[in-house]
Design a protein around this motif. Sequence first.
Motif, PDB file in Angstrom:
ATOM      1  N   VAL A  66       0.838  -1.199   0.000  1.00 16.40           N
ATOM      2  CA  VAL A  66       0.000   0.000   0.000  1.00 16.40           C
ATOM      3  C   VAL A  66       0.875   1.252   0.000  1.00 16.40           C
ATOM      4  N   GLY A  67       0.227   2.399  -0.005  1.00 10.80           N
ATOM      5  CA  GLY A  67       0.940   3.670   0.004  1.00 10.80           C
ATOM      6  C   GLY A  67       1.643   3.936   1.328  1.00 10.80           C
ATOM      7  N   ALA A  68       2.474   4.976   1.337  1.00  9.93           N
ATOM      8  CA  ALA A  68       3.314   5.310   2.486  1.00  9.93           C
ATOM      9  C   ALA A  68       2.524   5.587   3.751  1.00  9.93           C
ATOM     10  N   ASP A  69       1.289   6.020   3.606  1.00  8.66           N
ATOM     11  CA  ASP A  69       0.474   6.350   4.776  1.00  8.66           C
ATOM     12  C   ASP A  69      -0.426   5.182   5.187  1.00  8.66           C
ATOM     13  N   ALA A  70      -0.033   3.967   4.808  1.00  6.08           N
ATOM     14  CA  ALA A  70      -0.794   2.745   5.128  1.00  6.08           C
ATOM     15  C   ALA A  70      -2.204   2.826   4.559  1.00  6.08           C
ATOM     16  N   ARG A  71      -2.285   3.291   3.343  1.00  8.59           N
ATOM     17  CA  ARG A  71      -3.576   3.502   2.685  1.00  8.59           C
ATOM     18  C   ARG A  71      -3.564   2.893   1.294  1.00  8.59           C
ATOM     19  N   MET A  76      -5.074   4.353  -7.613  1.00  5.11           N
ATOM     20  CA  MET A  76      -5.311   3.030  -8.176  1.00  5.11           C
ATOM     21  C   MET A  76      -6.662   2.967  -8.886  1.00  5.11           C
ATOM     22  N   ASN A  77      -6.723   2.156  -9.916  1.00  4.47           N
ATOM     23  CA  ASN A  77      -7.978   1.872 -10.600  1.00  4.47           C
ATOM     24  C   ASN A  77      -9.013   1.469  -9.548  1.00  4.47           C
ATOM     25  N   ALA A  78     -10.224   2.021  -9.663  1.00  2.53           N
ATOM     26  CA  ALA A  78     -11.264   1.811  -8.652  1.00  2.53           C
ATOM     27  C   ALA A  78     -11.591   0.334  -8.445  1.00  2.53           C
ATOM     28  N   GLU A  79     -11.671  -0.441  -9.520  1.00  2.86           N
ATOM     29  CA  GLU A  79     -11.974  -1.867  -9.389  1.00  2.86           C
ATOM     30  C   GLU A  79     -10.875  -2.599  -8.623  1.00  2.86           C
ATOM     31  N   LEU A  80      -9.625  -2.251  -8.916  1.00  5.53           N
ATOM     32  CA  LEU A  80      -8.508  -2.884  -8.202  1.00  5.53           C
ATOM     33  C   LEU A  80      -8.491  -2.466  -6.739  1.00  5.53           C
ATOM     34  N   ALA A  81      -8.836  -1.216  -6.464  1.00  9.12           N
ATOM     35  CA  ALA A  81      -8.877  -0.744  -5.079  1.00  9.12           C
ATOM     36  C   ALA A  81      -9.924  -1.511  -4.276  1.00  9.12           C
ATOM     37  N   VAL A  82     -11.070  -1.771  -4.880  1.00  6.04           N
ATOM     38  CA  VAL A  82     -12.115  -2.551  -4.211  1.00  6.04           C
ATOM     39  C   VAL A  82     -11.613  -3.975  -3.951  1.00  6.04           C
ATOM     40  N   ARG A  85      -8.986  -3.909  -1.138  1.00  4.92           N
ATOM     41  CA  ARG A  85      -9.661  -3.756   0.154  1.00  4.92           C
ATOM     42  C   ARG A  85     -10.279  -5.087   0.601  1.00  4.92           C
ATOM     43  N   LYS A  86     -10.967  -5.760  -0.328  1.00  8.72           N
ATOM     44  CA  LYS A  86     -11.620  -7.031  -0.013  1.00  8.72           C
ATOM     45  C   LYS A  86     -10.592  -8.059   0.457  1.00  8.72           C
ATOM     46  N   ARG A  87      -9.475  -8.154  -0.260  1.00  8.17           N
ATOM     47  CA  ARG A  87      -8.448  -9.133   0.109  1.00  8.17           C
ATOM     48  C   ARG A  87      -7.812  -8.811   1.455  1.00  8.17           C
ATOM     49  N   LEU A  88      -7.553  -7.528   1.696  1.00  7.12           N
ATOM     50  CA  LEU A  88      -6.979  -7.136   2.989  1.00  7.12           C
ATOM     51  C   LEU A  88      -7.948  -7.454   4.126  1.00  7.12           C
ATOM     52  N   GLU A  89      -9.218  -7.156   3.928  1.00  8.34           N
ATOM     53  CA  GLU A  89     -10.211  -7.442   4.960  1.00  8.34           C
ATOM     54  C   GLU A  89     -10.350  -8.944   5.194  1.00  8.34           C
ATOM     55  N   GLN A  90     -10.220  -9.746   4.152  1.00  8.67           N
ATOM     56  CA  GLN A  90     -10.270 -11.204   4.308  1.00  8.67           C
ATOM     57  C   GLN A  90      -9.117 -11.714   5.162  1.00  8.67           C
ATOM     58  N   GLU A  91      -8.005 -10.966   5.189  1.00  4.17           N
ATOM     59  CA  GLU A  91      -6.855 -11.348   5.999  1.00  4.17           C
ATOM     60  C   GLU A  91      -6.926 -10.765   7.411  1.00  4.17           C
ATOM     61  N   GLY A  92      -8.021 -10.085   7.718  1.00  8.21           N
ATOM     62  CA  GLY A  92      -8.202  -9.575   9.067  1.00  8.21           C
ATOM     63  C   GLY A  92      -7.854  -8.115   9.270  1.00  8.21           C
ATOM     64  N   PHE A  93      -7.492  -7.414   8.210  1.00 11.61           N
ATOM     65  CA  PHE A  93      -7.206  -5.984   8.328  1.00 11.61           C
ATOM     66  C   PHE A  93      -8.512  -5.212   8.500  1.00 11.61           C
ATOM     67  N   HIS A  94      -8.436  -4.122   9.236  1.00 10.16           N
ATOM     68  CA  HIS A  94      -9.558  -3.199   9.358  1.00 10.16           C
ATOM     69  C   HIS A  94      -9.144  -1.912   8.654  1.00 10.16           C
ATOM     70  N   ASP A  96     -10.485   2.037   7.260  1.00  8.42           N
ATOM     71  CA  ASP A  96     -11.545   3.026   7.412  1.00  8.42           C
ATOM     72  C   ASP A  96     -12.131   3.350   6.037  1.00  8.42           C
ATOM     73  N   ALA A  97     -13.068   4.269   5.992  1.00  8.87           N
ATOM     74  CA  ALA A  97     -13.785   4.590   4.752  1.00  8.87           C
ATOM     75  C   ALA A  97     -12.863   5.119   3.660  1.00  8.87           C
ATOM     76  N   GLN A  98     -11.749   5.741   4.043  1.00  4.88           N
ATOM     77  CA  GLN A  98     -10.802   6.281   3.054  1.00  4.88           C
ATOM     78  C   GLN A  98      -9.734   5.277   2.631  1.00  4.88           C
ATOM     79  N   GLY A  99      -9.777   4.068   3.179  1.00  8.19           N
ATOM     80  CA  GLY A  99      -8.829   3.033   2.787  1.00  8.19           C
ATOM     81  C   GLY A  99      -7.565   2.963   3.623  1.00  8.19           C
ATOM     82  N   TYR A 100      -7.544   3.639   4.770  1.00 10.21           N
ATOM     83  CA  TYR A 100      -6.387   3.574   5.665  1.00 10.21           C
ATOM     84  C   TYR A 100      -6.461   2.302   6.516  1.00 10.21           C
ATOM     85  N   ILE A 101      -5.343   1.607   6.628  1.00 11.80           N
ATOM     86  CA  ILE A 101      -5.270   0.424   7.486  1.00 11.80           C
ATOM     87  C   ILE A 101      -5.218   0.886   8.932  1.00 11.80           C
ATOM     88  N   GLN A 102      -6.131   0.362   9.730  1.00 12.70           N
ATOM     89  CA  GLN A 102      -6.186   0.698  11.150  1.00 12.70           C
ATOM     90  C   GLN A 102      -5.188  -0.174  11.918  1.00 12.70           C
TER      91      GLN A 102
END
Length: 122
Positions: A66-71, A76-82, A85-94, A96-102
Motif C-alpha cells: 500500500v501507500g506510504a500512509d498505510a492507505r 489506483m484503478n477503482a476496481e482494483l482498489a475494491v 480492500r476485499k483481500r486485505l479485509e479477508q486477511e483480518g485488516f480493518h 476506514d472509509a478512506q482506505g487507511y489500514i487501522q
Amino acid sequence: MAKPKSLAATRIRAEVIRLVGLIPGGKFTTYGSIAIHMNVAALHVSSVMSRLTDEESKTLPWHRVVGADARISPKMNAELAVLQRKRLEQEGFHLDAQGYIQDADSHFHVVGLRRSIRWSDP
C-alpha cells in the motif's frame, strides 16, 4: 520497434516480485519500504506493481503493498482498489472509509535495511 528492457530494469522487476512474494499473510508493507530496501525510487516499485502479468496477479500477494500512509492508493484503478480492500479485509485488516489500514503498526512488515545495490548495467 520497442526498445528492449535494460538488464537493470529486469533485475529490479525480479527483486520487487520476490520481495512482494515474501510478505506474510496478515502483514503489509509500502511501496516506499520496498524501494528503500532496494535502493530505488518508490515509483520503480509502483511501476512494476502496476504491470504485473495476469499470472503474477493471481499468485503474488500484491494486495499487501500500500501507500506510504498505510492507505490503499487513491490513484489506483477503482476496481482494483475494491479488490485490494476485499483481500486485505479477508486477511483480518480493518480499513476506514478512506482506505487507511487501522492499527497499522501491528501489521507492518519490515522489508529490511537499505541494501547497497547498483542496479545499472555494467
